[in-house]
Design a protein around this motif. Structure first.
Motif, PDB file in Angstrom:
ATOM      1  N   GLY A 189       0.928  -1.349   0.013  1.00  0.00           N
ATOM      2  CA  GLY A 189      -0.446   0.188  -0.246  1.00  0.00           C
ATOM      3  C   GLY A 189       1.068   0.879   0.262  1.00  0.00           C
ATOM      4  N   HIS A 190       2.181   1.288   0.280  1.00  0.00           N
ATOM      5  CA  HIS A 190       3.040   2.135   0.717  1.00  0.00           C
ATOM      6  C   HIS A 190       4.210   1.685   0.708  1.00  0.00           C
ATOM      7  CE1 HIS A 190       4.303   6.211   1.700  1.00  0.00           C
ATOM      8  NE2 HIS A 190       4.623   5.933   2.655  1.00  0.00           N
ATOM      9  N   SER A 214       1.232   4.884  -6.441  1.00  0.00           N
ATOM     10  CA  SER A 214       0.951   6.427  -5.121  1.00  0.00           C
ATOM     11  C   SER A 214       2.035   6.974  -5.218  1.00  0.00           C
ATOM     12  CB  SER A 214       0.177   5.277  -4.028  1.00  0.00           C
ATOM     13  OG  SER A 214       0.103   6.537  -3.084  1.00  0.00           O
TER      14      SER A 214
END
Length: 95
Positions: free
Chosen positions: A13-14, A47
């Motif tokens: 996610g990151h 992202s």
């Protein structure tokens, strides 16, 4: 590293970066980050990439790697952090 990213990408996610093993500027370690940035783009990562490192010198010197890499199209997203906890978008990104 690329094998692990490919295998586990669905659960990521990151992404944060620093040199290995010292945790200084990303251009000082063993990993070739421009290659990894190309891979995460290829995998569809959309992202930001966070920089969690301790500059070897002052903050401005600690961002020299970004100025060197900024012409590389593999850097499509970037958030930088140093002693001053600065945040910067990849220089050629719109906005």
């Amino acid at each position: 590293m690329s094998t692990t990213l490919r295998r586990d990408f669905a659960g990521i996610g990151h992404i944060q970066i620093a040199s290995v093993p010292q945790r200084h500027e990303p251009n000082l370690g063993k990993l070739k980050y421009p290659n990894l940035f190309r891979l995460i783009d290829e995998l569809g990562y959309s992202s930001w990439v966070g920089c969690e490192y301790r500059p070897e010198g002052d903050t401005s010197e600690g961002l020299a790697w970004l100025r060197e890499w900024k012409g590389d199209s593999c850097l499509s997203r970037f958030s930088g952090a140093g002693r001053a906890r600065r945040v910067a978008k990849y220089p050629s990104a719109p906005g």
